[in-house]
Enzyme design. Structure first.
Site, mmCIF file in Angstrom:
data_model
loop_
_atom_site.group_PDB
_atom_site.id
_atom_site.type_symbol
_atom_site.label_atom_id
_atom_site.label_comp_id
_atom_site.label_asym_id
_atom_site.label_seq_id
_atom_site.Cartn_x
_atom_site.Cartn_y
_atom_site.Cartn_z
ATOM 1 N N GLY A 226 0.786 -1.227 0.000
ATOM 2 C CA GLY A 226 0.000 0.000 0.000
ATOM 3 C C GLY A 226 0.816 1.274 0.000
ATOM 4 O O GLY A 226 0.293 2.338 -0.320
ATOM 5 N N ARG B 121 5.727 -13.374 1.091
ATOM 6 C CA ARG B 121 5.232 -13.497 2.450
ATOM 7 C C ARG B 121 4.337 -14.736 2.598
ATOM 8 O O ARG B 121 3.834 -15.263 1.605
ATOM 9 C CB ARG B 121 4.423 -12.242 2.807
ATOM 10 C CG ARG B 121 5.149 -10.941 2.512
ATOM 11 C CD ARG B 121 4.167 -9.835 2.161
ATOM 12 N NE ARG B 121 4.838 -8.658 1.604
ATOM 13 C CZ ARG B 121 5.098 -7.550 2.277
ATOM 14 N NH1 ARG B 121 4.753 -7.450 3.533
ATOM 15 N NH2 ARG B 121 5.716 -6.541 1.688
ATOM 16 N N GLY C 167 0.096 6.584 1.354
ATOM 17 C CA GLY C 167 1.248 5.957 0.715
ATOM 18 C C GLY C 167 2.578 6.545 1.109
ATOM 19 O O GLY C 167 3.596 6.255 0.473
ATOM 20 N N ASP D 279 1.154 -11.258 6.831
ATOM 21 C CA ASP D 279 1.665 -10.474 5.702
ATOM 22 C C ASP D 279 2.998 -9.815 6.027
ATOM 23 O O ASP D 279 3.622 -9.228 5.139
ATOM 24 C CB ASP D 279 0.646 -9.409 5.273
ATOM 25 C CG ASP D 279 0.285 -8.464 6.396
ATOM 26 O OD1 ASP D 279 -0.271 -8.940 7.406
ATOM 27 O OD2 ASP D 279 0.558 -7.256 6.287
#
Length: 458
Positions: free
Chosen positions: A95, A189, A129, A263
């Site tokens: 992200g 991941r 971001g 993650d």
């Protein structure tokens, strides 16, 4: 415990391109008003053939993200799902970062250059971001100290201040902005596999397993392991081994990662993605780093449990391709592997040779008892008793059969107190940057940490 990075020529290796169509999305980097180079990790830049750049070239590539020669021509935001505090979230992905380039070091290892704070992507949701400069400084400190303490960690490769004002709820705002580049042994991941399982993408999972086995080679399963010829089972064994060792490495370092969601767990076994981390001021299993970890799920003493649970989620994902019993057999190795890694790493940091599993476990137990009785930090304990010096009572008895490593107890180990990174020290390093743009204390601390790492590795 890795050795010092070795200089190498630039060897581009964009191996991810074979998976790119379904593993990620090409994205545009943010355009920043300023590019002020604040930190460049020249020793690791030398290790991947990028150490010769001047600051203008550095900013062009690591803030403007102009492609490196013969490498990815467009950044790739990777897709994944994950359990966040054990609640499944399918709306994840890079992200505020992307995969920028892949290269090989002197040993031929594939390494990624990935970003943090490089702008919005399709997975940013409501976020901007961006990355705060303080967050980047904290990541520099975490990675430098963990590397010095023998933890397999990503390296903070570059920090460039970007001239934007950011608003955050957990620090004084507006605050300064930065874009960071990390050097990491892959960005695949556990959550990457979870996404493929959720979408029932069996062919893609087979391809990802083949990629991981080729690019992150590891040991073969034990001879008596069921299904040991199945690539999914081989990968499961390797990830269990790596995650057990990483959990032990954090514990011996006295480190609390803070956010051990699936993650955030790299299947290469490398620690990365540092947010609310802390070093424990005492050996307190309940010590929690993240203020939002209300149940202390990822407290200091629960990190091995969290890693074991995360490996279990990989096993669930791999059920897309294989049967459960061989995966469970691999998962069952976690606890003994973790215990062996704790003993091995404990002896290493204490500066003594192993005396066998039983004696090493006794030493570990007595060491923890000593820390808790004296209410001191792991940093203080390992320094005070390195090589067995100044040990008394039960601790001295536990050390009887452990030979001292050369130079570990003769006074040449360290002059004065070795560097530590408790929260007060981190804040004290940030203050001069925030108040008067004085970076010298930070660089002095980095030099001291690197010197400590060199001594521990010698």
């Amino acid at each position: 415990m890795r050795t010092e990075p070795q200089p190498a020529p630039y060897r581009p290796a964009p191996e991810i391109l074979g998976l790119a169509d379904w593993l990620g999305d090409p994205v545009e980097p943010a355009r920043f008003p300023k590019h002020i180079v604040r930190f460049r990790n020249d020793r690791w830049a030398d290790a991947v053939g990028l150490g010769g750049m001047d600051d203008a070239g550095w900013a062009k590539h690591f803030a403007g993200f102009e492609p490196l020669d013969d490498n990815l021509q467009k950044p790739l935001a990777l897709k994944y799902h994950g359990h966040q505090f054990r609640t499944y979230n399918p709306e994840l992905g890079d992200g505020r970062g992307f995969l920028y380039a892949q290269l090989r070091d002197a040993a031929g290892r594939l390494l990624d250059l990935g970003t943090k704070g490089s702008g919005r992507t399709p997975y940013s949701r409501t976020a901007d971001g961006r990355l705060t400069l303080k967050g980047a400084v904290r990541e520099i400190l975490a990675t430098e100290m963990l590397e010095a303490l023998g933890v397999d960690t990503s390296k903070t490769f570059s920090v460039v201040e970007t001239g934007e004002e950011l608003h955050r709820g957990d620090e004084p705002s507006p605050t300064r902005s930065a874009v960071m580049v990390r050097l990491s042994h892959g960005h695949i991941r556990i959550g990457t596999f979870q996404r493929l399982a959720a979408l029932q993408e069996a062919e893609h999972m087979e391809a990802l397993i083949a990629y991981c086995l080729e690019q992150f080679p590891g040991s073969q399963p034990p001879d008596d392991a069921p299904g040991r010829g199945d690539p999914a089972i081989v990968l499961m064994h390797q990830v269990v081994e790596r995650c057990a060792d990483l959990a032990a490495a954090w514990m011996v370092a006295g480190f609390v990662h803070g956010v051990l969601n699936t993650d955030n767990i790299n299947i290469s076994g490398e620690s990365f993605d540092y947010g609310p981390w802390r070093f424990a001021p005492q050996w307190d299993p309940g010590f929690t780093a993240a203020y939002f970890d209300h149940q202390s799920l990822y407290a200091f003493g629960r990190q091995p449990e969290a890693m074991h649970w995360n490996c279990g989620q990989l096993a669930v994902a791999l059920r897309l391709l294989t049967e459960a019993p061989p995966l469970i057999a691999a998962l069952d190795r976690f606890v003994p592997l973790f215990e062996a890694a704790m003993q091995r790493r404990w002896c290493w940091r204490l500066g003594v040779r192993s005396a066998g599993a039983e004696a090493d476990m006794h030493l570990l137990e007595q060491s923890v008892a000593e820390m808790r009785a004296e209410q001191i930090s792991p940093d203080a304990f390992f320094f005070r008793h390195r090589g067995g010096r100044d040990a008394e009572g039960a601790l001295a008895e536990a050390l009887v059969d452990h030979q001292t490593l050369p130079g570990a107890s003769d006074g040449s180990f360290w002059q004065g107190e070795p560097p530590s990174l408790h929260i007060e020290e981190v804040e004290a390093l940030w203050a001069p940057i925030a108040e008067r743009d004085d970076w010298q204390p930070l660089f002095q601390k980095i030099n001291a940490i690197r010197a400590l790492g060199a001594v521990l590795r010698s």
